[in-house]
Design a protein around this motif. Structure first.
Motif, PDB file in Angstrom:
ATOM      1  N   GLY A   1       0.808  -1.211   0.000  1.00  0.00           N
ATOM      2  CA  GLY A   1       0.000   0.000   0.000  1.00  0.00           C
ATOM      3  C   GLY A   1       0.839   1.258   0.000  1.00  0.00           C
ATOM      4  O   GLY A   1       0.564   2.215  -0.742  1.00  0.00           O
ATOM      5  N   MET A   2       1.897   1.278   0.812  1.00  0.00           N
ATOM      6  CA  MET A   2       2.786   2.435   0.866  1.00  0.00           C
ATOM      7  C   MET A   2       3.566   2.597  -0.435  1.00  0.00           C
ATOM      8  O   MET A   2       3.784   3.708  -0.919  1.00  0.00           O
ATOM      9  CB  MET A   2       3.748   2.303   2.048  1.00  0.00           C
ATOM     10  CG  MET A   2       3.081   2.408   3.410  1.00  0.00           C
ATOM     11  SD  MET A   2       4.222   2.118   4.785  1.00  0.00           S
ATOM     12  CE  MET A   2       5.277   3.565   4.679  1.00  0.00           C
TER      13      MET A   2
ATOM     14  N   MET B   1      -0.823   9.622  -1.045  1.00  0.00           N
ATOM     15  CA  MET B   1      -0.888   9.756   0.411  1.00  0.00           C
ATOM     16  C   MET B   1      -0.164  11.010   0.884  1.00  0.00           C
ATOM     17  O   MET B   1       0.807  11.455   0.258  1.00  0.00           O
ATOM     18  CB  MET B   1      -0.251   8.534   1.092  1.00  0.00           C
ATOM     19  CG  MET B   1      -0.973   7.233   0.854  1.00  0.00           C
ATOM     20  SD  MET B   1      -0.111   5.862   1.684  1.00  0.00           S
ATOM     21  CE  MET B   1      -1.068   4.461   1.103  1.00  0.00           C
ATOM     22  N   SER B   2      -0.606  11.532   2.008  1.00  0.00           N
ATOM     23  CA  SER B   2       0.113  12.632   2.650  1.00  0.00           C
ATOM     24  C   SER B   2       1.275  12.065   3.455  1.00  0.00           C
ATOM     25  O   SER B   2       1.319  10.856   3.741  1.00  0.00           O
ATOM     26  CB  SER B   2      -0.824  13.399   3.584  1.00  0.00           C
ATOM     27  OG  SER B   2      -1.208  12.585   4.685  1.00  0.00           O
TER      28      SER B   2
ATOM     29  N   GLY C   1       9.609  14.395   2.852  1.00  0.00           N
ATOM     30  CA  GLY C   1       9.153  13.628   4.007  1.00  0.00           C
ATOM     31  C   GLY C   1       8.751  12.213   3.648  1.00  0.00           C
ATOM     32  O   GLY C   1       9.017  11.264   4.394  1.00  0.00           O
ATOM     33  N   LYS C   2       8.108  12.048   2.488  1.00  0.00           N
ATOM     34  CA  LYS C   2       7.702  10.718   2.048  1.00  0.00           C
ATOM     35  C   LYS C   2       8.923   9.849   1.735  1.00  0.00           C
ATOM     36  O   LYS C   2       8.942   8.653   2.054  1.00  0.00           O
ATOM     37  CB  LYS C   2       6.802  10.817   0.818  1.00  0.00           C
ATOM     38  CG  LYS C   2       5.491  11.543   1.045  1.00  0.00           C
ATOM     39  CD  LYS C   2       4.660  11.560  -0.235  1.00  0.00           C
ATOM     40  CE  LYS C   2       3.376  12.349  -0.061  1.00  0.00           C
ATOM     41  NZ  LYS C   2       2.558  12.343  -1.297  1.00  0.00           N
TER      42      LYS C   2
ATOM     43  N   ALA D   1       1.980   7.331   9.708  1.00  0.00           N
ATOM     44  CA  ALA D   1       1.082   6.492  10.496  1.00  0.00           C
ATOM     45  C   ALA D   1       1.148   5.037  10.047  1.00  0.00           C
ATOM     46  O   ALA D   1       1.191   4.112  10.873  1.00  0.00           O
ATOM     47  CB  ALA D   1      -0.350   7.022  10.380  1.00  0.00           C
ATOM     48  N   LEU D   2       1.178   4.814   8.742  1.00  0.00           N
ATOM     49  CA  LEU D   2       1.295   3.453   8.216  1.00  0.00           C
ATOM     50  C   LEU D   2       2.633   2.828   8.598  1.00  0.00           C
ATOM     51  O   LEU D   2       2.709   1.632   8.898  1.00  0.00           O
ATOM     52  CB  LEU D   2       1.120   3.455   6.699  1.00  0.00           C
ATOM     53  CG  LEU D   2      -0.299   3.695   6.180  1.00  0.00           C
ATOM     54  CD1 LEU D   2      -0.290   3.867   4.659  1.00  0.00           C
ATOM     55  CD2 LEU D   2      -1.219   2.555   6.587  1.00  0.00           C
ATOM     56  N   PHE D   3       3.674   3.625   8.585  1.00  0.00           N
ATOM     57  CA  PHE D   3       5.010   3.131   8.930  1.00  0.00           C
ATOM     58  C   PHE D   3       5.037   2.624  10.371  1.00  0.00           C
ATOM     59  O   PHE D   3       5.531   1.528  10.651  1.00  0.00           O
ATOM     60  CB  PHE D   3       6.033   4.254   8.733  1.00  0.00           C
ATOM     61  CG  PHE D   3       7.439   3.885   9.114  1.00  0.00           C
ATOM     62  CD1 PHE D   3       8.200   3.071   8.292  1.00  0.00           C
ATOM     63  CD2 PHE D   3       8.004   4.352  10.292  1.00  0.00           C
ATOM     64  CE1 PHE D   3       9.510   2.734   8.634  1.00  0.00           C
ATOM     65  CE2 PHE D   3       9.298   4.025  10.640  1.00  0.00           C
ATOM     66  CZ  PHE D   3      10.057   3.207   9.809  1.00  0.00           C
TER      67      PHE D   3
END
Length: 249
Positions: free
Chosen positions: A88-89, A96-97, A219-220, A103-105
């Motif tokens: 998903g990531m 995604m923001s 950031g991503k 949060a997913l991480f």
């Protein structure tokens, strides 16, 4: 093999002083960027370890033992949810923001802790500690090499990824064959592959800074780079543990 040089932007020809100032600013930004990546990665490893220990506390009576022995579908959710998050990531990062990625991480790190809690039921605490510190030492050395070397490691990337796919196929085959010899070979090859990926991913992370510095995407990239290095560390640790770890009686 061709040498690899830092992809820093060319400085404007207004004298050596300005050039040095530009280089200093770039280097400071790069160090800050890499430090963020390592902080995320190390914090996630720590979080995974704490969750795993807590979930496995109590041995045969622990929550981990109950879930993975009698948990039914829940154990499969815990086992495969981290993989779903990674996909998903990877495929959804453009939509995604940065906050969602973070949060997913952290959710991924927690789920990995639940999934890896079984190692505390199978291996002795001493073996786990020894494998962890051996992995930490090897990871630090390999990541330092990837960061400082002038050799271009990108040519190894495809080879390493193909190797990981082959390793996965061999692991699936060994689920049915249950060959101790094949398991030993898989573990040894796994250590080598993820050692190479540690150096490769570190250099790739460093090279990406010039493309994303100061952008909204930085950031991503920090989160995704931390995820790559986290996976390198965890997989190398597991293969070392399988090679040299002593199981509980």
């Amino acid at each position: 093999m061709a040498n690899w040089s830092d992809p820093r932007p060319t400085t404007a020809p207004f004298g050596a002083t300005r050039a040095r100032a530009g280089d200093a600013a770039y280097d400071a930004g790069l160090r800050s960027y890499m430090l963020r990546v390592y902080n995320y990665m190390a914090s996630a490893v720590l979080l995974t370890g704490v969750v795993a220990m807590l979930f496995a506390a109590g041995g045969a009576d622990s929550m981990a033992a109950q879930v993975f022995l009698n948990g039914g579908i829940l154990r499969y959710v815990i086992m495969f949810a981290p993989l779903a998050i990674v996909f998903g990531m990877s495929f959804g990062q453009n939509r995604m923001s940065t906050g969602t990625m973070q949060a997913l991480f952290w959710g991924f790190a927690v789920l990995m802790g639940l999934s890896l809690s079984t190692i505390f039921l199978v291996y002795s605490g001493t073996s786990i500690a020894q494998a962890f510190f051996a992995t930490a030492a090897g990871f630090a050395a390999l990541s330092l090499y990837g960061y400082t070397t002038k050799r271009d490691l990108s040519a190894f990337g495809t080879f390493l990824i193909i190797g990981v796919v082959g390793l996965l196929v061999a692991s699936l085959i060994n689920i049915w064959t249950q060959s101790d010899t094949l398991a030993l070979v898989i573990s040894a090859v796994g250590v080598l592959l993820f050692a190479g990926l540690t150096a490769y991913d570190t250099q790739r992370t460093k090279s990406m800074y010039a493309q994303v510095a100061g952008t909204d995407y930085e950031g991503k990239v920090v989160v995704m780079s931390a995820l790559s290095l986290y996976l390198d560390f965890i997989n190398m640790f597991l293969f070392i543990l399988r090679l040299f770890g002593s199981q509980r009686n």
